[in-house]
Design a protein around this motif. Structure first.
Motif, PDB file in Angstrom:
ATOM      1  N   MET A 191      32.313 -15.681  36.679  1.00  0.00           N
ATOM      2  CA  MET A 191      32.345 -15.338  35.260  1.00  0.00           C
ATOM      3  C   MET A 191      31.003 -14.800  34.786  1.00  0.00           C
ATOM      4  N   ASP A 192      31.076 -13.841  33.862  1.00  0.00           N
ATOM      5  CA  ASP A 192      29.888 -13.313  33.225  1.00  0.00           C
ATOM      6  C   ASP A 192      29.444 -14.290  32.140  1.00  0.00           C
ATOM      7  N   LEU A 193      28.131 -14.391  31.939  1.00  0.00           N
ATOM      8  CA  LEU A 193      27.590 -15.371  31.004  1.00  0.00           C
ATOM      9  C   LEU A 193      27.031 -14.693  29.757  1.00  0.00           C
ATOM     10  N   VAL A 194      26.964 -15.455  28.676  1.00  0.00           N
ATOM     11  CA  VAL A 194      26.432 -14.952  27.406  1.00  0.00           C
ATOM     12  C   VAL A 194      24.973 -14.540  27.599  1.00  0.00           C
ATOM     13  N   LYS A 195      24.627 -13.378  27.037  1.00  0.00           N
ATOM     14  CA  LYS A 195      23.259 -12.871  27.144  1.00  0.00           C
ATOM     15  C   LYS A 195      22.995 -11.954  25.960  1.00  0.00           C
ATOM     16  N   ASP A 196      21.871 -11.258  25.973  1.00  0.00           N
ATOM     17  CA  ASP A 196      21.513 -10.367  24.882  1.00  0.00           C
ATOM     18  C   ASP A 196      22.596  -9.324  24.640  1.00  0.00           C
ATOM     19  N   ALA A 197      22.961  -9.128  23.378  1.00  0.00           N
ATOM     20  CA  ALA A 197      24.063  -8.231  23.036  1.00  0.00           C
ATOM     21  C   ALA A 197      23.808  -6.801  23.488  1.00  0.00           C
ATOM     22  N   SER A 198      22.558  -6.352  23.471  1.00  0.00           N
ATOM     23  CA  SER A 198      22.274  -4.973  23.867  1.00  0.00           C
ATOM     24  C   SER A 198      22.585  -4.742  25.336  1.00  0.00           C
ATOM     25  N   VAL A 199      22.338  -5.743  26.173  1.00  0.00           N
ATOM     26  CA  VAL A 199      22.657  -5.643  27.602  1.00  0.00           C
ATOM     27  C   VAL A 199      24.170  -5.602  27.798  1.00  0.00           C
ATOM     28  N   LEU A 200      24.864  -6.437  27.058  1.00  0.00           N
ATOM     29  CA  LEU A 200      26.321  -6.499  27.180  1.00  0.00           C
ATOM     30  C   LEU A 200      26.978  -5.195  26.734  1.00  0.00           C
ATOM     31  N   VAL A 201      26.584  -4.690  25.591  1.00  0.00           N
ATOM     32  CA  VAL A 201      27.204  -3.472  25.070  1.00  0.00           C
ATOM     33  C   VAL A 201      26.937  -2.297  26.003  1.00  0.00           C
ATOM     34  N   ALA A 202      25.720  -2.194  26.534  1.00  0.00           N
ATOM     35  CA  ALA A 202      25.397  -1.089  27.440  1.00  0.00           C
ATOM     36  C   ALA A 202      26.275  -1.101  28.682  1.00  0.00           C
ATOM     37  N   ALA A 203      26.640  -2.289  29.153  1.00  0.00           N
ATOM     38  CA  ALA A 203      27.477  -2.389  30.352  1.00  0.00           C
ATOM     39  C   ALA A 203      28.879  -1.843  30.118  1.00  0.00           C
ATOM     40  N   TYR A 204      29.298  -1.787  28.836  1.00  0.00           N
ATOM     41  CA  TYR A 204      30.642  -1.311  28.512  1.00  0.00           C
ATOM     42  C   TYR A 204      30.623   0.014  27.740  1.00  0.00           C
ATOM     43  N   ASP A 205      29.453   0.611  27.650  1.00  0.00           N
ATOM     44  CA  ASP A 205      29.325   1.907  26.966  1.00  0.00           C
ATOM     45  C   ASP A 205      28.188   2.673  27.629  1.00  0.00           C
ATOM     46  N   ASP A 206      28.382   3.032  28.891  1.00  0.00           N
ATOM     47  CA  ASP A 206      27.324   3.624  29.705  1.00  0.00           C
ATOM     48  C   ASP A 206      26.963   5.026  29.233  1.00  0.00           C
ATOM     49  N   ALA A 207      25.757   5.409  29.558  1.00  0.00           N
ATOM     50  CA  ALA A 207      25.237   6.706  29.118  1.00  0.00           C
ATOM     51  C   ALA A 207      26.005   7.875  29.709  1.00  0.00           C
ATOM     52  N   ALA A 208      26.551   7.712  30.907  1.00  0.00           N
ATOM     53  CA  ALA A 208      27.274   8.802  31.574  1.00  0.00           C
ATOM     54  C   ALA A 208      28.690   8.985  31.024  1.00  0.00           C
ATOM     55  N   GLY A 209      29.176   8.029  30.238  1.00  0.00           N
ATOM     56  CA  GLY A 209      30.507   8.164  29.649  1.00  0.00           C
ATOM     57  C   GLY A 209      31.657   7.808  30.573  1.00  0.00           C
ATOM     58  N   VAL A 210      31.376   7.143  31.689  1.00  0.00           N
ATOM     59  CA  VAL A 210      32.450   6.789  32.624  1.00  0.00           C
ATOM     60  C   VAL A 210      33.376   5.743  32.008  1.00  0.00           C
ATOM     61  N   THR A 211      32.805   4.748  31.324  1.00  0.00           N
ATOM     62  CA  THR A 211      33.641   3.719  30.705  1.00  0.00           C
ATOM     63  C   THR A 211      34.497   4.312  29.588  1.00  0.00           C
ATOM     64  N   ALA A 212      33.964   5.300  28.873  1.00  0.00           N
ATOM     65  CA  ALA A 212      34.757   5.975  27.843  1.00  0.00           C
ATOM     66  C   ALA A 212      35.963   6.667  28.466  1.00  0.00           C
ATOM     67  N   GLU A 213      35.749   7.336  29.597  1.00  0.00           N
ATOM     68  CA  GLU A 213      36.865   8.000  30.280  1.00  0.00           C
ATOM     69  C   GLU A 213      37.872   6.969  30.785  1.00  0.00           C
TER      70      GLU A 213
END
Length: 321
Positions: A191-213
């Motif tokens: 399981m993934d653990l609670v951490k800084d929100a900025s780290v979490l959001v970046a993991a699900y909204d990557d700069a390359a847009g792969v998660t968006a696709e």
């Protein structure tokens, strides 16, 4: 060559009925939601594999490192002769465990993807000639009928997939896991653990847009399977941290007021400008909370391993008497 078997408890008609039910229920609700399992068609699975290699997406790397480091200890604790993996996919996650279990007799990968199981199962049968592989095409969120295999058994659920379930769904799932375990058996949960929100959001909204696709691919699934007329470019990918529920929410936001038709269901769905469709939650955990949830389901956490940064955790649990 080791024996390989593949048993199907799901077929195309079963999956089609489940998709229709979920779409009718989810798009007819307020707010609109769909379960994340429909993200994973062939293209979606390919995109997710790409996501796991992105610099922002740490969970796969963290879990792999934990398994590489602690697989011998996990194996010694479990002493398993049968390894059952829920949501196995390519079975790549479990290679370290397979290597570490000296007395392993049978591996039972469980997944909804027929093709993934067949490919991965046959590869393992070739690579590990002394291992019996019995692949099971099934939905692990429903009642499972597992094959008769030698114990002790180690049932594993990795990849942080437990986070895709709401608290009520987790309670039902963990209770069903308990029902599958007998004396001497064990359950390994990643399981993934609670951490800084900025780290979490970046993991699900990557700069390359792969998660968006990946997220928008759900609309392509509905178009293909149900004859819907979604225009993916009329929606934007959204990932946000929900601090109250301690989970990431993935959503698709309508960029305009629009109406979508799904002829095979006789369904017309209106979207307001800015209205969002939730496609996934990914809960993040704290050790006391998951220990409590396991205990409420009849499972006792025996061991706990985490990364040096406390970013990801693996728990070994056993049935309570």
């Amino acid at each position: 060559m080791s024996p390989f078997r593949l048993t199907r408890t799901l077929n195309d008609d079963t999956l089609d009925a489940a998709l229709r039910h979920d779409v009718l229920h989810g798009l007819g609700s307020t707010p609109k939601t769909l379960p994340p399992k429909w993200l994973y068609d062939a293209r979606g699975s390919e995109l997710f594999e790409m996501i796991t290699c992105l610099p922002e997406y740490y969970p796969t790397r963290d879990e792999r490192e934990l398994l590489r480091t602690h697989a011998p200890g996990i194996a010694a604790e479990a002493g398993a002769r049968t390894l059952i993996e829920l949501g196995s996919g390519s079975s790549e996650k479990t290679q370290h465990l397979l290597d570490a279990l000296p007395d392993l007799h049978t591996y039972v990968p469980v997944d909804v993807s027929d093709s993934a199981l067949d490919q991965a199962g046959r590869a393992l049968a070739r690579e590990r000639p002394r291992l019996a592989v019995h692949a099971l095409v099934a939905d692990f969120t429903r009642t499972l009928d597992l094959p008769d295999t030698p114990g002790p058994r180690l049932l594993v659920f990795l990849g942080g997939t437990i986070g895709n379930l709401t608290p009520a769904e987790r309670a039902e799932f963990l209770t069903s896991v308990r029902s599958l375990l007998g004396p001497g058996d064990a359950f390994l949960l990643g399981m993934d653990l609670v951490k800084d929100a900025s780290v979490l959001v970046a993991a699900y909204d990557d700069a390359a847009g792969v998660t968006a696709e990946f997220n928008k691919n759900l609309l392509a699934v509905l178009n293909r399977e149900l004859g819907a007329d979604f225009v993916p470019d009329a929606f934007a990918h959204v990932a946000r941290w929900n601090p109250a529920d301690e989970w990431i929410e993935m959503r698709l936001r309508s960029l305009t007021r629009q109406t979508v038709k799904i002829p095979s269901l006789g369904l017309t769905v209106d979207f307001a400008d800015g209205e969002e469709l939730r496609t996934e939650v990914s809960a993040k955990f704290r050790r006391p909370g998951i220990a409590r949830e396991l205990h409420q389901a009849g499972l006792q956490m025996d061991r706990w391993w985490t990364t040096d940064t406390s970013s990801y955790g693996i728990a070994l649990a056993r049935p309570l008497p």
